[in-house]
Design a protein around this motif. Sequence first.
Motif, PDB file in Angstrom:
ATOM      1  N   ASN A 114     -17.262  18.531  22.883  1.00 23.85           N
ATOM      2  CA  ASN A 114     -17.141  17.296  22.956  1.00 23.85           C
ATOM      3  C   ASN A 114     -17.624  16.431  21.713  1.00 23.85           C
ATOM      4  N   LEU A 115     -16.692  15.814  20.827  1.00 24.72           N
ATOM      5  CA  LEU A 115     -17.001  15.431  19.804  1.00 24.72           C
ATOM      6  C   LEU A 115     -17.087  13.881  19.437  1.00 24.72           C
ATOM      7  N   ASN A 116     -18.011  13.318  18.900  1.00 22.69           N
ATOM      8  CA  ASN A 116     -18.241  12.044  18.781  1.00 22.69           C
ATOM      9  C   ASN A 116     -17.245  11.177  17.890  1.00 22.69           C
ATOM     10  N   PHE A 117     -16.868   9.992  18.066  1.00 21.43           N
ATOM     11  CA  PHE A 117     -15.837   9.216  17.274  1.00 21.43           C
ATOM     12  C   PHE A 117     -16.442   8.202  16.763  1.00 21.43           C
ATOM     13  N   GLN A 118     -15.789   7.506  15.714  1.00 28.08           N
ATOM     14  CA  GLN A 118     -16.534   6.401  15.254  1.00 28.08           C
ATOM     15  C   GLN A 118     -15.201   5.421  14.743  1.00 28.08           C
ATOM     16  N   VAL A 119     -15.484   4.018  14.858  1.00 31.69           N
ATOM     17  CA  VAL A 119     -14.522   3.013  14.579  1.00 31.69           C
ATOM     18  C   VAL A 119     -15.204   2.173  13.647  1.00 31.69           C
ATOM     19  N   LEU A 120     -14.261   2.051  12.505  1.00 37.11           N
ATOM     20  CA  LEU A 120     -14.584   1.357  11.190  1.00 37.11           C
ATOM     21  C   LEU A 120     -13.524   0.195  10.954  1.00 37.11           C
ATOM     22  N   ASP A 121     -14.349  -1.058  10.700  1.00 41.28           N
ATOM     23  CA  ASP A 121     -13.734  -2.200  10.261  1.00 41.28           C
ATOM     24  C   ASP A 121     -13.999  -2.747   8.973  1.00 41.28           C
ATOM     25  N   MET A 122     -13.131  -3.579   8.465  1.00 44.71           N
ATOM     26  CA  MET A 122     -13.307  -3.929   7.018  1.00 44.71           C
ATOM     27  C   MET A 122     -14.323  -5.278   7.015  1.00 44.71           C
ATOM     28  N   THR A 123     -15.373  -5.098   6.004  1.00 42.38           N
ATOM     29  CA  THR A 123     -16.218  -6.170   5.666  1.00 42.38           C
ATOM     30  C   THR A 123     -15.552  -7.169   4.735  1.00 42.38           C
ATOM     31  N   GLU A 124     -16.421  -8.102   4.726  1.00 49.20           N
ATOM     32  CA  GLU A 124     -15.889  -9.348   3.878  1.00 49.20           C
ATOM     33  C   GLU A 124     -15.558  -8.906   2.625  1.00 49.20           C
ATOM     34  N   ASN A 125     -16.325  -8.089   1.979  1.00 47.14           N
ATOM     35  CA  ASN A 125     -15.882  -7.871   0.489  1.00 47.14           C
ATOM     36  C   ASN A 125     -14.725  -6.821   0.423  1.00 47.14           C
ATOM     37  N   GLY A 126     -14.182  -6.146   1.597  1.00 50.02           N
ATOM     38  CA  GLY A 126     -12.875  -5.403   1.319  1.00 50.02           C
ATOM     39  C   GLY A 126     -13.429  -3.989   1.802  1.00 50.02           C
ATOM     40  N   THR A 127     -14.757  -3.658   1.659  1.00 58.91           N
ATOM     41  CA  THR A 127     -14.987  -2.061   1.947  1.00 58.91           C
ATOM     42  C   THR A 127     -14.823  -1.995   3.386  1.00 58.91           C
ATOM     43  N   PHE A 128     -15.384  -0.908   4.022  1.00 59.16           N
ATOM     44  CA  PHE A 128     -15.237  -0.530   5.447  1.00 59.16           C
ATOM     45  C   PHE A 128     -16.669  -0.045   5.782  1.00 59.16           C
ATOM     46  N   GLU A 129     -16.974  -0.282   7.217  1.00 58.52           N
ATOM     47  CA  GLU A 129     -18.129   0.184   7.677  1.00 58.52           C
ATOM     48  C   GLU A 129     -17.968   0.566   9.185  1.00 58.52           C
ATOM     49  N   SER A 130     -18.830   1.295   9.480  1.00 63.35           N
ATOM     50  CA  SER A 130     -18.704   1.814  11.074  1.00 63.35           C
ATOM     51  C   SER A 130     -19.254   0.774  11.796  1.00 63.35           C
TER      52      SER A 130
END
Length: 400
Positions: free
Chosen positions: A298-314
């Motif tokens: 059972n492995l964990n997953f993550q969802v990332l979204d783009m920040t205001e400066n264009g990089t991505f974070e979890s």
Amino acid sequence: MKGVALLASQWKTPVFGWVSQEEEFQDKKMYSTLVRFLGPLNRFPNVMFHLQSLFKWSQFSVVYDKRDPYRAVAEALYEKKSIENMDSSMNWYNIVNSFKVSNDMSDKQIEEIFRQIKKYSRIVVMALPWLDMRKYMLVAHKLGMSDGDYAFLCIHGDLYTYDRMETDVFSDLVWRKNDSYDSIAKDAFEPVFHVMMKPLEKTHWNLFKKIASDFTSSTNPNWNLPEPPEEYIPPDAYAPYLYDATLVWAILADKILKENKNPHDGEYMFLKATTLTDEVEVNGLTGKVNLDNHGDRNLNFQVLDMTENGTFESILTIKYQNKMMQVEFVNNKTEENLSRWPNGKVGIKYAPPDEPIYGFDGKKCPEQDEQPDRTFIYVFSAGGVVFVVVVATILYCILK
């Protein structure tokens, strides 16, 4: 793995796999001695179920790359099974259509696919390599699909080292190519989420690299080791799962030997594996090891979204706790600031609905569903006209 695991099942030999993800291997009548340590693809429907619950989505379109790893993810999304310990009355998502794509498709061909999607769906699941997304999102932007009415979820089974996470995933590499389309591409990625297996934490990865480097030239008369390479090659993204597979095998072998039983008995080893993490806590290099009753991780997953400066974070993780999946916000996220959407909107409440308010093509528009009965209006109007004509005629005859 298929050939090895089938033979091992016949010979009752234990097999500990650290790469094979395909759904087929969940059949433990066929693969009765196989224990898997990389999250199998049949976990993806569970991940999508939790995302649909969070964002109030119930239907998706699927676009998938024709290459086997991504086709397999798309097929897994169709294989919706009951989540362990979940209320069976809960509703699964519906996939309304799916489309196969490839890197050699023209923008015109991709445009036609998106036009078909717009007829039936607003939430698009993209089973593609992350760095291939720009080509598709530029076409989607051209069709007005990055204005806030649509959402895109890039989902795949690819695994990254932490070094690659920094260069390829957390960065703006996916949209920035230093060309004239960069500004448009950045806007196009506003409604995009990146759904992936959670990689090693940075500290664990750096420690593992150091240990691997230190042991590269190690020798031991009790070990049958290969000749060290002329040049050090750092471990790949799958190596930590091999490490954990070996660790768990050693724990199980130790337990079985203490029972005066045979650790080469693959069926007994498999049986012990299905209950191991219920009995003891196993903290591996890749995090807490949690095996289900199929001997699968059972492995964990993550969802990332783009920040205001264009990089991505979890922004959230979907992880297993006592063999049940649960959503956990990370990086100080709450429902109010969880996700960024086009036009500067922030928060879950701005997530686009998966269907227009009046349905696709206006099929749920009240004017179409509840047309008033106009018969009375027509009859009354005609009667009024006749009455006026009759009165006018009578008055004409009297006054004449």
